[in-house]
Design a protein around this motif. Structure first.
Motif, short mmCIF file in Angstrom:
data_model
loop_
_atom_site.label_atom_id
_atom_site.label_comp_id
_atom_site.label_asym_id
_atom_site.label_seq_id
_atom_site.Cartn_x
_atom_site.Cartn_y
_atom_site.Cartn_z
N GLY A 19 10.90 7.74 4.48
CA GLY A 19 11.47 8.76 5.36
C GLY A 19 12.58 8.23 6.25
N PRO A 20 12.31 7.21 7.10
CA PRO A 20 13.38 6.66 7.94
C PRO A 20 14.56 6.12 7.16
CG PRO A 20 11.23 5.93 8.71
CD PRO A 20 11.00 6.62 7.40
N PRO B 134 0.83 -1.22 0.00
CA PRO B 134 0.00 0.00 0.00
C PRO B 134 0.86 1.25 0.00
CG PRO B 134 -0.88 -1.61 1.53
CD PRO B 134 0.43 -2.16 1.04
N ALA B 135 0.48 2.22 -0.81
CA ALA B 135 1.27 3.43 -0.98
C ALA B 135 1.56 4.15 0.33
CB ALA B 135 0.56 4.36 -1.96
N PRO B 136 0.59 4.29 1.25
CA PRO B 136 0.89 4.99 2.51
C PRO B 136 2.03 4.34 3.30
CG PRO B 136 -1.47 4.75 2.23
CD PRO B 136 -0.83 3.91 1.17
N VAL C 110 -0.84 -6.59 9.22
CA VAL C 110 0.57 -6.92 9.39
C VAL C 110 1.43 -5.81 8.82
CG1 VAL C 110 2.43 -8.51 8.74
CG2 VAL C 110 0.20 -9.41 9.40
N GLY C 111 1.01 -5.25 7.70
CA GLY C 111 1.75 -4.15 7.10
C GLY C 111 1.87 -2.97 8.04
N TYR C 112 0.78 -2.61 8.66
CA TYR C 112 0.81 -1.48 9.58
C TYR C 112 1.50 -1.82 10.88
CZ TYR C 112 -2.03 1.23 6.39
OH TYR C 112 -2.47 1.93 5.29
#
Length: 464
Positions: free
Chosen positions: A26-27, A17-19, A343-345
């Motif tokens: 960033g990190p 997912p793009a978000p 899981v992604g989040y």
């Protein structure tokens, strides 16, 4: 398998997912910038100068069996000799070399998780290593190559072990055992903690029936245990200072509290490692159970160090890393089937938790205070002074702090700046080998005295 198919479309391509993808950028950018930017500003410091003087001419092969330095032949002798041969005294390339090793270790961790769980899961696992505050602390001082190289061999051992686990081909099995034995030897010659990676084949033999058929693994374990006994027997005869040991429960408890960052956190860690390992084993999640076990296993080499000489936080880095990997793999197993999207989040939250922990104080502090930068300025200043005053040959140094000791310099009187210069060795190496540099004592014969003030050298104006 459904977990490996996380964020995979019908065409087989990964669709993170793009978000999440944008948030991870960033990190990654900030940490990469830090590692590269730091290399431009840091320099040699403390033990670095000792290693430069020892290994610039030769590897000193006779020290291969010398355990007075805790048995780190590959990550000290070999590393420093060839880096000096290739890079001379350009500290920037030493740092970039260490960063490359960190990236290689992160990639191996990614590859391990990619095989076991999936690409996205591997990406998160690799990033956790890159962003750990202890990884940053290992990087910021060149001499910590001994930790970084050890981490690489641990990850390489795990990667080779899991790559063909369950393969019944006899030739392939023997080849893998030989490769693992070589990796183990190289790893131990880098840092003694690497021996604890033997907990992986030992644990798999205990709980995974597929491993029982691999007879060469038994030979690997026997070989590894023999290495373990040999190295620790040798090390026991060379215990000094920071590497002295004490086999008492109090020492173990004190060290657990030190490396965990507090008593409550140490207790919480022990409980989670035990419960998590047992639960995963009962669910036949073999790698997840070992990650929990490894968190404890890699604490053991430092558990009995004398508390009078606590080592630095990065000594326990692999305990922290494997604990995070255990939690991450647990989340993959527990949540993945119910909702891959979550899981992604969960991975995103883990990355940012570690990232923000690294930002304060690790990244900020070391960006503002690069190791060795002050020593480089001190030496440059001293070289300029010597050009203007070639007649002066005896240089003395003292702290700007008042020392109430008329009998001479005791250990607690030595300025931190003098330690960072490896007790003057840096001045002999980089200023002028034909002149003398000593810490000021009551009977010192000095042509000039310099004062360490705010981490810099100031001419004290002659005899003191």
């Amino acid at each position: 398998m459904s977990k490996a198919a996380l964020f995979v479309g019908d065409d087989g391509r990964y669709k993170i997912p793009a978000p999440i993808l944008l948030a991870l950028i960033g990190p990654i950018v900030i940490l990469t910038w830090f590692y590269v930017f730091y290399a431009q500003n840091a320099w040699f410091c403390q033990d670095d100068f000792d290693f430069i003087s020892k290994y610039s001419v030769s590897v000193e092969w006779r020290q291969l069996y010398d355990f007075s330095d805790f048995g780190r032949f590959l990550s000290r002798n070999v590393y420093w000799h060839f880096c000096l041969k290739w890079f001379s005294h350009n500290a920037q390339y030493f740092y970039l070399t260490n960063f490359s090793i960190i990236l290689a270790t992160g990639f191996l961790i990614y590859a391990i998780f990619r095989r076991e769980y999936g690409r996205f899961e591997g990406l998160i696992a690799g990033l956790l290593y890159l962003m750990l505050p202890a990884t940053i602390e290992s990087y910021v001082w060149i001499s910590n190559s001994q930790h970084i190289i050890g981490h690489f061999f641990v990850a390489l051992f795990v990667y080779v072990f899991v790559s063909n686990r369950g393969d019944t081909d006899k030739a392939s099995e023997i080849f893998r055992a030989i490769a693992l034995s070589i990796i183990l030897v190289l790893g131990i010659l880098s840092n003694i903690f690497v021996i604890m990676v033997l907990s992986l084949p030992a644990w798999m033999l205990l709980i995974d029936r597929r491993t029982w058929r691999a007879k060469s693994i038994y030979a690997l374990l026997i070989f590894g245990v023999m290495l373990f006994i040999f190295f620790f027997h040798k090390l026991a005869a060379n215990q000094t200072g920071a590497y002295s040991t004490s086999y008492t429960p109090k020492v173990v408890i004190d060290n657990a509290e030190y490396y965990a960052g507090g008593k409550a956190r140490a207790v919480f860690w022990f409980i989670l490692v035990g419960l998590g390992g047992i639960y995963a084993a009962l669910k036949n999640k073999y790698m997840t159970s070992w990650f929990f076990l490894a968190s404890f296993a890699f604490f053991i080499p430092f558990a009995f160090f004398s508390v009078s000489y606590h080592r630095y936080g990065q000594y326990g880095e692999l305990s922290n890393l494997f604990f995070l990997l255990a939690v991450w793999s647990f989340l993959i197993e527990f949540i993945g089937v119910r909702g891959a999207y979550f899981v992604g989040y969960a991975g995103l939250v883990m990355v940012f938790s570690v990232f923000f922990h690294a930002l304060e104080p690790s990244v900020r502090y070391f960006s503002e205070s690069p190791m060795g930068a002050a020593q480089k300025k001190q030496i440059d200043y001293l070289k300029e002074y010597e050009v203007l005053h070639p007649e002066k040959a005896k240089y003395c140094f003292r702290s700007d702090k008042k020392v109430n000791n008329a009998t001479g310099v005791k250990e607690w009187d030595i300025p931190a700046e003098w330690w960072a210069l490896d007790f003057g060795k840096a001045l002999t190496l980089f200023a002028n080998p034909d002149k003398t540099y000593n810490l000021l004592q009551s009977s010192a014969d000095c042509d000039v005295v310099f004062v360490f003030k705010d981490n810099m050298l100031v001419d004290a104006g002659g005899q003191q």
